[in-house]
Design a protein around this motif. Structure first.
Motif, PDB file in Angstrom:
ATOM      1  N   LEU A  46       2.687  11.645   5.712  1.00 17.33           N
ATOM      2  CA  LEU A  46       2.008  11.247   4.473  1.00 17.33           C
ATOM      3  C   LEU A  46       1.108  12.362   3.943  1.00 17.33           C
TER       4      LEU A  46
ATOM      5  N   ARG B 188      13.814   9.314   7.256  1.00 14.28           N
ATOM      6  CA  ARG B 188      12.486   9.067   7.826  1.00 14.28           C
ATOM      7  C   ARG B 188      12.295   7.582   8.127  1.00 14.28           C
ATOM      8  N   ALA B 189      12.803   6.738   7.208  1.00 12.90           N
ATOM      9  CA  ALA B 189      12.654   5.296   7.443  1.00 12.90           C
ATOM     10  C   ALA B 189      13.415   4.854   8.692  1.00 12.90           C
TER      11      ALA B 189
ATOM     12  N   ALA C  81       2.877  10.881  10.294  1.00 15.02           N
ATOM     13  CA  ALA C  81       3.853  10.043   9.591  1.00 15.02           C
ATOM     14  C   ALA C  81       4.421  10.754   8.365  1.00 15.02           C
TER      15      ALA C  81
ATOM     16  N   ASP D 160      14.044  10.239   2.431  1.00 14.03           N
ATOM     17  CA  ASP D 160      13.368   8.938   2.571  1.00 14.03           C
ATOM     18  C   ASP D 160      14.088   8.030   3.568  1.00 14.03           C
TER      19      ASP D 160
ATOM     20  N   LEU E 130      11.037   6.507  11.735  1.00 17.14           N
ATOM     21  CA  LEU E 130       9.595   6.284  11.846  1.00 17.14           C
ATOM     22  C   LEU E 130       9.193   5.075  11.001  1.00 17.14           C
TER      23      LEU E 130
ATOM     24  N   VAL F 209       5.793   4.389   1.292  1.00 16.63           N
ATOM     25  CA  VAL F 209       6.433   5.678   1.580  1.00 16.63           C
ATOM     26  C   VAL F 209       7.278   5.578   2.842  1.00 16.63           C
ATOM     27  N   THR F 210       6.727   4.969   3.892  1.00 16.89           N
ATOM     28  CA  THR F 210       7.429   5.000   5.176  1.00 16.89           C
ATOM     29  C   THR F 210       8.583   4.000   5.264  1.00 16.89           C
ATOM     30  N   ILE F 211       8.686   3.051   4.347  1.00 14.30           N
ATOM     31  CA  ILE F 211       9.916   2.249   4.317  1.00 14.30           C
ATOM     32  C   ILE F 211      10.978   2.927   3.445  1.00 14.30           C
ATOM     33  N   GLY F 212      10.612   4.054   2.845  1.00 19.14           N
ATOM     34  CA  GLY F 212      11.587   4.835   2.085  1.00 19.14           C
ATOM     35  C   GLY F 212      11.674   4.454   0.625  1.00 19.14           C
ATOM     36  N   ALA F 213      10.613   3.817   0.084  1.00 21.49           N
ATOM     37  CA  ALA F 213      10.675   3.329  -1.298  1.00 21.49           C
ATOM     38  C   ALA F 213      10.332   4.396  -2.328  1.00 21.49           C
TER      39      ALA F 213
ATOM     40  N   PRO G 172      -0.262   1.155   8.348  1.00 20.53           N
ATOM     41  CA  PRO G 172      -1.471   1.926   8.034  1.00 20.53           C
ATOM     42  C   PRO G 172      -2.740   1.160   8.376  1.00 20.53           C
TER      43      PRO G 172
ATOM     44  N   ALA H 293       1.025   3.989   1.882  1.00 14.29           N
ATOM     45  CA  ALA H 293       1.593   4.471   3.151  1.00 14.29           C
ATOM     46  C   ALA H 293       2.803   3.629   3.563  1.00 14.29           C
ATOM     47  N   SER H 294       2.689   2.315   3.445  1.00 22.66           N
ATOM     48  CA  SER H 294       3.815   1.456   3.824  1.00 22.66           C
ATOM     49  C   SER H 294       5.001   1.696   2.906  1.00 22.66           C
TER      50      SER H 294
ATOM     51  N   ASP I 112       0.845  -1.186   0.000  1.00 25.00           N
ATOM     52  CA  ASP I 112       0.000   0.000   0.000  1.00 25.00           C
ATOM     53  C   ASP I 112       0.887   1.245   0.000  1.00 25.00           C
TER      54      ASP I 112
ATOM     55  N   ARG J  73      -5.096   0.235   6.414  1.00 28.63           N
ATOM     56  CA  ARG J  73      -5.383  -0.821   5.424  1.00 28.63           C
ATOM     57  C   ARG J  73      -4.099  -1.215   4.703  1.00 28.63           C
ATOM     58  N   PRO J  74      -3.254  -2.005   5.349  1.00 30.59           N
ATOM     59  CA  PRO J  74      -2.041  -2.459   4.656  1.00 30.59           C
ATOM     60  C   PRO J  74      -2.410  -3.429   3.533  1.00 30.59           C
TER      61      PRO J  74
ATOM     62  N   MET K 238       5.612   2.672  10.005  1.00 24.56           N
ATOM     63  CA  MET K 238       4.153   2.800  10.084  1.00 24.56           C
ATOM     64  C   MET K 238       3.421   1.545   9.634  1.00 24.56           C
TER      65      MET K 238
END
Lengths: 338, 247
Positions: B49, B72-73, B47, B69, B76, A224-228, B80, A221-222, A219, B82-83, B78
């Protein structure tokens, strides 16, 4: 396959696929038509014809690999198993480009036509429009991109039909022959080099970024937050796929189903992780078009050699339907679109 | 520390804020509130986003939108609301993505998978698992990404889990907090929030109704005002406090 088990073809499977592709390449060198009698010849060609067959072999391998790599990138970027180069409207755009050039040449009374350049310009125009319309928040949005691609492809198709009515039958026949796809045995200077340079660059970049391609399966959000950085990755995938497809269409015309089927075949035997899926897709695509080009040398309905695009579609369609059935039976998701 | 400073967020005609709140290292902060109160919007904004229309979100003192990127990784991770539960990758591959931009530590991925009880199925596709197992795989991915000072932002992490794994997931979050990391969790179950969190943010209609230690925030009067329902603190058999609906 055990339900739930992801196929785990390792490097050994990739080597096997590569060996099969090389075997088909060798077969293409051995199989051909006698240029005088048009009889099927199964032998190493005379020195005078080695260049023609090796060119056809390299074009088939490069175009197949390029289309498959484009399809794989699009399926990852758009999170849609039905994505293929035709989704971006590239083929239709190239077709419209050629048809516009044909019409203008007819109007101006010019007989020779730069088919490749016209197709390239049309394809790039279509990709540009789709990328511009399919963006959201500055980056490509999967759903918007697909919708924009479908609309652009449909409009380009309508434009082609319109222009076909405005040119004489002879020109229309040449266009229809081009639109069914072919593997040329001689290519204008630089065409083959540009194909392989583009293929090599996209292949190396995709291979180095295989983890980011994997992250596109997550998804937003995931990812983005893993830095992809999924937005820039998506844009790069779409631009690379559009460029590669435009080059292949310029060389061979549109070849159906290769970009859709080859990544699925590769995924089926090697798994969804892009570390091996990237090279496997290229190898499978190259093998598919080489096989189709070998088949068109052999199959004879008394109408001369069949257009390779017809063979890839006739072969690719049943393969895809068979995989759909097999996938549904073994837990392979077929409803994961978008 | 993860902080909101005068943050306002606009989304689809809905505005939340201004919000001033913080997630402190070593503590679990629960975000509670009724449906459409703005919990997930707040988490997404914290987060990085979503860009706030006003104010600033700071992560370890720096504007979260100014971080690269990789930075932040590192700071933080996350989960979400709805993964991608239909992801075609194997559990091992999915959890490994938690280290995509970070140094690979040999046991980090395996440990995260083991902590979520998925070692036996680590080669199975995520899309072949039950929803609860797939959610645990994503929790493992977050844990694999997390370093000691990483802030975990978890949106209803235990919603699809059975009682046992919901409790174990809260244990894992508590262990991360004990190690010095911050944890921000959106949760619907007020009793669980009261039992497991250290701090709470009570949201109602996009506004922060109360913030602070959980026992001070989750007071029956404040909950009545936000939820329109009655709650009371009761005592368990062992004497520990327990927040339950009343009336």
């Amino acid at each position: 396959m055990t339900p739930g088990r992801v196929p785990h073809g390792g490097p050994g499977v990739l080597v096997l696929l590569t060996a099969m592709m090389c075997g088909l390449g060798l077969l293409r060198m051995l199989v051909g038509r006698d240029p005088i009698t048009d009889e099927i010849a199964l032998s190493w060609p005379d020195a005078a014809y080695v260049g023609f067959r090796s060119t056809a072999m390299l074009v088939a391998a490069g175009v197949g690999g390029g289309l498959a790599l484009s399809g794989m990138l699009l399926q990852a970027a758009l999170r849609n198993p039905l994505a293929s180069p035709s989704v971006l409207g590239v083929s239709s755009g190239a077709g419209l480009g050629v048809m516009v050039a044909l019409y203008l040449a007819h109007q101006a009374g010019v007989s020779s036509l730069p088919w490749g350049v016209s197709a390239m310009l049309g394809a790039c125009f279509a990709v540009g429009v789709v990328l511009a319309l399919g963006g959201r928040g500055g980056w490509p949005d999967p759903v918007s991109t697909i919708l924009a691609g479908v609309i652009v492809a449909t409009m380009c198709g309508a434009g082609m039909v319109l222009l076909q009515g405005l040119v004489p039958d002879g020109l229309r026949g040449r266009f229809l022959a081009w639109a069914m796809g072919t593997i040329p045995e001689s290519v204008p200077g630089g065409g083959l080099a540009s194909l392989f340079v583009a293929l090599a660059v996209v292949l190396v970049v995709a291979q180095c970024g295989h983890g980011r391609l994997d992250a596109l399966l997550l998804d937003h959000a995931s990812a983005v937050t893993i830095g992809a950085a999924p937005g820039p990755t998506r844009l790069a995938c779409l631009a690379a796929a559009g460029t590669l497809t435009a080059i292949t269409v310029a060389l061979c015309g549109p070849l159906g189903f290769v970009g859709l089927v080859a990544p699925h075949v590769a995924r089926r035997v090697i798994g969804p992780a892009h570390r091996l899926l990237v090279p496997a897709s290229v190898v499978v695509g190259a093998g598919l078009v080489l096989g189709a080009d070998v088949a068109r040398q052999v199959v004879d309905f008394g109408t001369g050699r069949l257009p390779v695009g017809v063979l890839t579609t006739l072969a690719g369609g049943p393969i895809f339907l068979w995989m759909l059935r097999r996938g549904a039976a073994s837990g392979w998701r077929t409803d994961a679109a978008v | 520390m993860l902080q909101c400073e005068g943050v306002r967020i606009q989304q689809g005609g809905f505005e939340i804020g201004p919000l001033d709140c913080a997630v402190h290292p070593g503590r679990i902060t629960a975000v509670v509130g009724p449906n459409a109160a703005g919990k997930s919007t707040l988490l997404n904004a914290m987060a990085g986003l979503m860009r706030p229309s006003a104010g600033c979100v700071r992560l370890h003192g720096r504007d979260v939108h100014q971080l690269g990127d990789r930075a932040r990784a590192e700071s933080l991770a996350m989960l979400p609301q709805r993964p991608a539960l239909d992801c075609a990758l194997t559990i091992e591959q999915l959890v490994g993505l938690g280290r995509l931009r970070l140094a690979r530590h040999g046991s980090r991925v395996g440990d995260a998978i083991a902590s979520c009880g998925l070692s036996q199925v680590r080669r199975r596709g995520v899309d072949s698992l039950s929803v609860g197992q797939a959610q645990r795989a994503h929790v493992a991915r977050v844990l694999a990404q997390a370093g000691p000072e990483t802030v975990l932002v978890m949106d209803e992490p235990t919603a699809p889990m059975d009682h046992t794994w919901a409790a174990r997931t809260w244990d894992l979050l508590a262990a991360h907090a004990r190690g010095g990391g911050g944890v921000l969790v959106a949760v619907h179950d007020l009793a669980v929030a009261a039992d497991r969190a250290d701090d709470a943010l009570l949201l109602g209609g996009g506004q922060l109704a109360a913030a602070g230690p959980v026992a001070e925030v989750l007071q029956p009067e404040a909950l009545q005002a936000v939820f329109g329902a009655s709650f009371e603190w009761a005592a368990r058999a062992d004497g520990s406090p327990w927040l339950v609906p009343s009336g």
